[in-house]
Every structure is written in structure tokens, then in C-alpha cells.
Write a protein that holds these residues in place. Sequence first.
Motif, PDB file in Angstrom:
ATOM      1  N   LEU A  63       0.844  -1.189   0.000  1.00 45.24           N
ATOM      2  CA  LEU A  63       0.000   0.000   0.000  1.00 45.24           C
ATOM      3  C   LEU A  63       0.879   1.238   0.000  1.00 45.24           C
ATOM      4  CD1 LEU A  63      -2.466  -0.999   2.878  1.00 45.24           C
ATOM      5  CD2 LEU A  63      -2.618  -1.590   0.457  1.00 45.24           C
ATOM      6  N   SER A  64       0.338   2.332  -0.533  1.00 50.34           N
ATOM      7  CA  SER A  64       1.037   3.612  -0.415  1.00 50.34           C
ATOM      8  C   SER A  64       0.975   4.023   1.042  1.00 50.34           C
ATOM      9  CB  SER A  64       0.367   4.668  -1.290  1.00 50.34           C
ATOM     10  OG  SER A  64      -0.951   4.899  -0.824  1.00 50.34           O
ATOM     11  N   GLY A  83       9.918   2.326   3.186  1.00 54.31           N
ATOM     12  CA  GLY A  83      10.041   3.560   2.411  1.00 54.31           C
ATOM     13  C   GLY A  83       8.685   4.213   2.258  1.00 54.31           C
ATOM     14  N   ASN A  84       8.275   4.486   1.019  1.00 56.43           N
ATOM     15  CA  ASN A  84       6.972   5.114   0.757  1.00 56.43           C
ATOM     16  C   ASN A  84       5.840   4.116   0.606  1.00 56.43           C
ATOM     17  OD1 ASN A  84       7.872   7.755   0.881  1.00 56.43           O
ATOM     18  ND2 ASN A  84       8.451   7.778  -1.277  1.00 56.43           N
ATOM     19  N   THR A  85       6.138   2.821   0.796  1.00 60.50           N
ATOM     20  CA  THR A  85       5.103   1.799   0.727  1.00 60.50           C
ATOM     21  C   THR A  85       5.098   1.003   2.023  1.00 60.50           C
ATOM     22  OG1 THR A  85       6.549   0.135  -0.285  1.00 60.50           O
ATOM     23  CG2 THR A  85       5.316   1.573  -1.788  1.00 60.50           C
ATOM     24  N   CYS A  86       4.035   0.260   2.223  1.00 60.09           N
ATOM     25  CA  CYS A  86       3.916  -0.625   3.384  1.00 60.09           C
ATOM     26  C   CYS A  86       3.495  -2.001   2.910  1.00 60.09           C
ATOM     27  CB  CYS A  86       2.877  -0.092   4.363  1.00 60.09           C
ATOM     28  SG  CYS A  86       3.390   1.390   5.246  1.00 60.09           S
ATOM     29  N   LEU A  87       4.124  -3.027   3.438  1.00 57.73           N
ATOM     30  CA  LEU A  87       3.812  -4.412   3.107  1.00 57.73           C
ATOM     31  C   LEU A  87       2.749  -4.922   4.070  1.00 57.73           C
ATOM     32  CD1 LEU A  87       4.575  -6.932   1.393  1.00 57.73           C
ATOM     33  CD2 LEU A  87       6.249  -7.467   3.183  1.00 57.73           C
ATOM     34  N   ARG A 112      -3.650   3.477  -0.545  1.00 60.66           N
ATOM     35  CA  ARG A 112      -3.986   2.996  -1.895  1.00 60.66           C
ATOM     36  C   ARG A 112      -3.137   1.773  -2.193  1.00 60.66           C
ATOM     37  NH1 ARG A 112      -4.599   8.565  -2.541  1.00 60.66           N
ATOM     38  NH2 ARG A 112      -6.564   9.137  -3.505  1.00 60.66           N
ATOM     39  N   PRO A 113      -3.724   0.764  -2.865  1.00 56.53           N
ATOM     40  CA  PRO A 113      -2.916  -0.394  -3.255  1.00 56.53           C
ATOM     41  C   PRO A 113      -1.937   0.020  -4.353  1.00 56.53           C
ATOM     42  CG  PRO A 113      -5.124  -0.584  -4.153  1.00 56.53           C
ATOM     43  CD  PRO A 113      -5.109   0.637  -3.288  1.00 56.53           C
ATOM     44  N   VAL A 114      -0.686  -0.426  -4.240  1.00 55.75           N
ATOM     45  CA  VAL A 114       0.303  -0.084  -5.267  1.00 55.75           C
ATOM     46  C   VAL A 114       0.988  -1.317  -5.853  1.00 55.75           C
ATOM     47  CG1 VAL A 114       0.742   2.245  -4.434  1.00 55.75           C
ATOM     48  CG2 VAL A 114       2.096   0.375  -3.534  1.00 55.75           C
TER      49      VAL A 114
END
Length: 124
Positions: A63-64, A83-87, A112-114
Amino acid sequence: MAFALKCFVVVLLLSMVSHGLCLCTFGKIQIGAVRTGREIGGQPEWKVTVINTCNCFQKHVTLSCGGFAPAKPVKPLLLQPQGNTCLMIKGAALPAGATAQFTYAGQPYIFRPVGSKVDPSCTN
């Protein structure tokens, strides 16, 4: 020979069309958030629900989350900043139709899903 070649081409084209229309992507991940009504450290608590609306499992859902700074941290088992995303859920599979939930306290944040990975053998 010509008939066999025509049949092969027709099957190949139908296969490509059906895969193109039904392929699961991270776009099939829906995210919603609601206030729980609790406050932690003077900050509102939020419950975030992540839903896999695809007919296949998705793993490594990211996700963002750039700038996400909760007052109450999320359990790393559920959401790991990278970083700028999350698992999500340490990259484990989120089955078809399944949900994953986490709570945090702080300002509202729009996740948001990335990204995600889908088993390529899965047929929707």
C-alpha cells in the motif's frame, strides 16, 4: 496441417483475450477506513479494512504510505513500512474475498494499493 494451425491460433487468441479480461491485479484490492470512536493520546483511532475482491489469492500486497505517521503504531505483522510503501501481513497471501484489518491512531490517511503478486496459474 493448415486446419491444425488455424485451431492453434484460435485457441491461442482466445487464451490471451480471456487472460487479459480476467487477470487479477492490485487494482482488485479495496481499502476502507472508519473511526472506531476511541481516542488514543488525544488522537482518533481508525480501523482500516483491506479486501481482496479478486477470485485468486494475492500476496506481497503493498500500500502507499509515504508520510503515514500514526500516533499509535500498527503491529509490524499487519503493516510493515518500507520507504513510501507498506507491506501487508508480512507478504503472506490474502485469499480471494478475504480481508485484513489493522488499527492506528492519528490523522486520517488514504491508503492505496500499489502492488501485489498473483499466482499466474490462477484462472479467475
